[in-house]
Design an enzyme around this catalytic site. Structure first.
Site, PDB file in Angstrom:
ATOM      1  CG  HIS A 175       7.846   8.849  -5.341  1.00  0.00           C
ATOM      2  ND1 HIS A 175       6.865   8.463  -6.359  1.00  0.00           N
ATOM      3  CD2 HIS A 175       8.952   8.125  -5.692  1.00  0.00           C
ATOM      4  CE1 HIS A 175       7.420   7.549  -7.035  1.00  0.00           C
ATOM      5  NE2 HIS A 175       8.710   7.225  -6.573  1.00  0.00           N
ATOM      6  CD  GLU A 230       8.617   4.197  -8.421  1.00  0.00           C
ATOM      7  OE1 GLU A 230       8.458   5.327  -8.953  1.00  0.00           O
ATOM      8  OE2 GLU A 230       9.510   4.369  -7.428  1.00  0.00           O
ATOM      9  CD  GLU A 258      12.672  10.010  -6.067  1.00  0.00           C
ATOM     10  OE1 GLU A 258      12.780   9.565  -7.409  1.00  0.00           O
ATOM     11  OE2 GLU A 258      12.174   9.767  -5.602  1.00  0.00           O
ATOM     12  CG  HIS A 259       9.725   9.912 -10.521  1.00  0.00           C
ATOM     13  ND1 HIS A 259       9.554   9.188 -11.519  1.00  0.00           N
ATOM     14  CD2 HIS A 259       9.595   9.036  -9.465  1.00  0.00           C
ATOM     15  CE1 HIS A 259       9.539   7.611 -10.802  1.00  0.00           C
ATOM     16  NE2 HIS A 259       9.709   7.841  -9.691  1.00  0.00           N
TER      17      HIS A 259
END
Lengths: 427, 431
Positions: free
Chosen positions: B70, B145, B73-74
């Site tokens: 994840h 997040e 991905e950022h």
């Protein structure tokens, strides 16, 4: 009654939604909210949830829905269905005609008791379910914070009411009152039917099925109202990990105004996109938030800013957000920001034409202030906006309310744990 | 060097699917949507949060911090020229990305300048620009997040259910990792994971819209040539030898919710499936769940009418190659009675088997819903990627559904809905 049908062969389905519009009013809101949930429990011919669901399955997965939506200051009851077009189904299938009939039954032939009222046991149970639904608004913190901002900002105005209604009304709600509310809506509420897909004959079928609905008149367009002399500041505490900071601004520019396109551009430049000021400055530069965006509710003339932040960094986030709004008012908007926002808005408007549900959402909102504009008209309204137009609407945007949902431990001025505190101007 | 594009037709729906295989065997799929203004493209890698311990052909086992897929991905959006997000904005496109347990997907949708956006998508995913400053900045955003999810009862409920059902498999962990685990993620680790998993042999592109399939294939081919990569063998993924037994029957959390939210889960143990069998497993499970708990089922109606469940009730199945679960979930005043009622329902369904009329009605519903799914470019693109990664084919759906028998579904019912392999997750009101 108006029928807005867009025939189309590019979708696999037809999508139909019927609206009955009622003014948002404290003395009716809860009763209206309950009606669709009672209707969705069964019809004369299909009196249980199971009967309705079996019928939908037989219609190749037709999806039936009912609810209330707040559209400006209208509390609009809707029933709708999506059905696969017959040409994609085995030969004998008549899923569309069957779904139109089912939708008609759902709205116009509810199950009743011997005395002609909507069934008392169903009303009692859906009352309880509605109470739970209202109480559960607290569960989703992002939505809850947005809802609380509107409640505080429009206290005493109809727009402050939630489409689900009010908990305190429920003890007075009974089958007789809900039946009366239902019958009043059927007889007198302005009605609109929206449909996307299928051939032109579908429009006639819908006119035949629902044509007798709809009283005279329309729901008046809401007035934007004035921001108070001093900004309302509300802090509420709950055991949350992330603070939710929401700001509400008033603008005199509403849907139907010649300046509407400029206000769409304004909100887009401020916080509608990843290139927008809020996302870049609150999230990307300051690494302060996961989300930071703005939304323009154009029927009412409301601009909402929302950010999820570390509770102890409220002041810093507020400062950056207010700086962006000041920059907008001072005309500090780059060519890139302006052009990218215009192409982003164009992309959104055009993309919506590829989704039946999105098409209906747009048309339902537009139809509240007259005949829905075509896509080309809506695009032209965006294209015509100049820097000076955006600067002009920017000067009319007024901060009304700052709402902050935070954890009790953050020390940023919240009141007692789990409580609601109001600072600054009176609420 | 132009790629060969093969075309297949779904006769019932009148749909055409185009496919080309490019360098390192990477496929590009194009599903044409005449009359659509919007174009949607996604570029996905078979790399998700569960891939935290792996080995490249001939290499040693490596363990990386949770949440790194994840984080990567950022980080991919950070390019030498700035933020790829903003570049998409310049083109008037809307871009995004998401990480699941098993995949990372980059996507955009647009109405204008499709070729520019497609080139950009292909380029930024194949051309990372890692810096320590970028890694450190992104860490703060990701920690926000994670906090945001922690405030969501639905998220807490599903985290609890995974923890109840799974003992060792990394599926039991949060996709984003924890505030602590992302502290251990470094630029070097990000680069190593990118190098391992963002290889064409492990990726797929799919485009849905009114576009020319041959042009799309040629653009993807050109982009792969412009970003050459050495051959790479297969990647072994350590899934920690998850036993069939659950971890613990119950996980509870307290939050600011109005009343309890509960999820009852059945653990997947049929984990040796691949190809079309994955789709068949999904379909059969869906029919079991509908027979048990769908709105047309007698038990759903009985529980609704008695107030035990309400409109928040829903059920679903989520199955991947080596993990999965079926879930029955909703708000209720009495979580124990909720779980007991559904387990009782499973036991009686196991005794009677599934009613043939229910089976036929569900097949009819699913055939209609499959047709309706072709309205949405997004869901088509994701379905193309998912069926490819599963080793199957989206266009096989209709044929496989037709071929599904009541015996298949009853067999699945007995295999999957095992009352001893259930767990319960509850989120209760705090204070």
């Amino acid at each position: 009654m108006r029928v807005f049908h867009t025939p189309s062969s590019k979708f696999k389905t037809v999508t139909i939604r019927v609206y009955l519009h009622a003014p948002l009013r404290a003395d009716m809101v809860t009763w209206t909210a309950l009606v669709p949930h009672v209707l969705a429990r069964g019809t004369r011919a299909l009196p249980t949830l199971g009967d309705l669901a079996r019928r939908c399955e037989e219609l190749y997965g037709a999806s039936l829905g009912a609810g209330v939506a707040k559209i400006g200051e209208s509390q609009s009851l809707y029933v709708g269905v999506d059905a696969v077009e017959d040409r994609f189904l085995p030969e004998a299938a008549r899923a569309v005609a069957g779904s139109v009939g089912l939708l008609r039954e759902l709205l116009l032939e509810p199950a009743r008791d011997a005395g002609g009222l909507l069934r008392g046991d169903v009303v009692a149970q859906e009352k309880e379910n509605l109470a739970h639904r209202i109480q559960a608004l607290i569960n989703d913190k992002i939505r809850y914070a947005g809802m609380r901002l509107i409640e505080e900002m429009y206290r005493g105005e109809p727009f402050g009411l939630h489409a689900y209604g009010r908990l305190e009304d429920l003890p007075q709600v009974d089958a007789a009152a809900v039946t009366a509310r239902y019958e009043d809506l059927i007889a007198h509420a302005p009605a609109d039917v929206f449909a996307v897909g299928g051939d032109p004959a579908l429009g006639d079928e819908l006119a035949a099925a629902f044509g007798h609905l709809g009283g005279a008149g329309a729901i008046p367009a809401p007035a934007p109202g004035q921001a108070p002399a001093e900004v309302r500041r509300v802090t509420e505490t709950q055991p949350v990990d992330q603070g939710k900071l929401n700001l509400g601004y008033r603008t005199p520019v509403t849907l139907g105004s010649p300046r509407h396109g400029a206000m769409m551009m304004y909100s887009g430049i401020l916080g509608g996109f990843p290139h927008s000021k809020l996302f870049r400055n609150v999230r990307e530069k300051a690494s302060l938030a996961y989300y930071a965006s703005s939304r323009y509710e154009s029927l009412k003339g409301l601009l909402l800013v929302a950010a999820g932040i570390e509770p102890e960094r409220r002041d810093e986030a507020l400062r950056i957000i207010e700086q962006q709004v000041e920059d907008m008012a001072a005309g500090r908007i780059s060519r890139e920001e302006f052009d990218q926002t215009r192409s982003g808005l164009r992309n959104r408007l055009r993309s919506a034409e590829d989704s039946p549900g999105a098409m209906i959402d747009v048309a339902a909102e537009e139809s509240m202030v007259g005949a829905p504009r075509t896509l080309e008209e809506r695009l032209a309204a965006i294209d015509a906006v100049t820097d000076a137009d955006v600067a002009a609407v920017a000067r009319d945007v007024r901060l009304d309310t700052v709402y902050f949902l935070t954890s009790p431990q953050d020390g940023s001025g919240g009141s007692a744990p789990h409580g609601r505190g109001v600072e600054g101007a009176s609420a | 060097m132009s790629a060969t594009v093969a075309k297949r037709r779904e006769p019932r729906l009148g749909e055409d699917l185009y496919e080309a295989r490019l360098a390192h065997g990477m496929p590009v799929f194009v599903l044409t949507r005449p009359g659509y203004d919007k174009k949607f493209a996604s570029f996905a890698t078979r790399y998700g949060s569960v891939d935290s311990r792996f080995r490249r052909a001939g290499g040693d086992w490596t363990t990386v911090p949770d949440g790194i897929a994840h984080f990567l991905e950022h980080q991919m959006f950070a390019q030498e020229y700035g933020d790829a997000f903003e570049r998409f904005s310049e083109y008037g496109a809307s871009a995004n990305a998401f990480t699941s347990y098993t995949n990372t997907t980059y996507l955009f949708s647009c109405t204008d300048r499709f070729a520019d956006s497609l080139r950009l998508l292909l380029e930024f995913v194949q051309q990372p620009y890692f810096t320590d400053a970028g890694t450190n900045k992104e860490r703060g955003i990701i920690q926000q997040e994670i906090r945001m999810y922690r405030d969501n009862p639905g998220w807490r409920l599903s985290e609890g259910l995974k923890a109840a059902l799974y003992q060792r498999h990394p599926f039991r962990l949060d996709i984003a990792g924890t505030v602590e685990s992302v502290e251990a993620i470094t630029t070097d680790l990000l680069r190593m994971c990118w190098d391992t998993f963002y290889h064409p042999s492990n990726m797929v592109v799919s485009v849905v819209g009114d576009v020319d399939p041959a042009e799309v294939a040629a653009m993807v081919e050109a982009s792969l040539l412009a970003h050459p990569r050495p051959e790479q063998g297969s990647i072994d993924r350590d899934v920690a030898g998850e036993p069939d037994a659950i971890a613990t029957p119950r996980v509870e959390a307290e939050m600011a919710v109005a009343r309890p939210v509960v999820a009852l889960g059945f653990k997947e143990t049929d984990t040796a499936v691949s190809g079309d069998a994955v789709l068949v497993r999904d379909m059969a499970t869906e029919i079991c769940l509908e027979a048990l708990a769908g709105k047309s089922s007698s038990l759903y109606n009985r529980l609704y009418e008695s107030g035990r469940i309400d409109g928040t009730f829903h059920s679903y199945y989520h199955g991947e190659r080596d993990f999965g679960l079926s879930v029955l979930s909703g708000e209720t005043s009495d979580p124990d009675a909720f779980a007991e009622a559904w387990i009782g329902g499973v036991k009686s369904l196991l005794a009677t088997g599934i009613d043939p009329a229910v089976f036929e009605r569900q097949k009819r519903r699913m055939a209609g819903e499959f047709a309706a799914s072709f309205n949405s470019p997004e869901s088509l693109s994701y379905a193309l990627n998912a069926t490819y990664f599963a080793g199957s084919d989206l266009f096989a759906y209709g044929r496989l559904l037709d071929g599904l028998t009541l015996a298949d579904v009853n067999a699945r019912l007995h295999q999957h809905f095992e009352p001893s392999r259930t767990g319960v997750s509850v989120v209760r009101p705090k204070g």
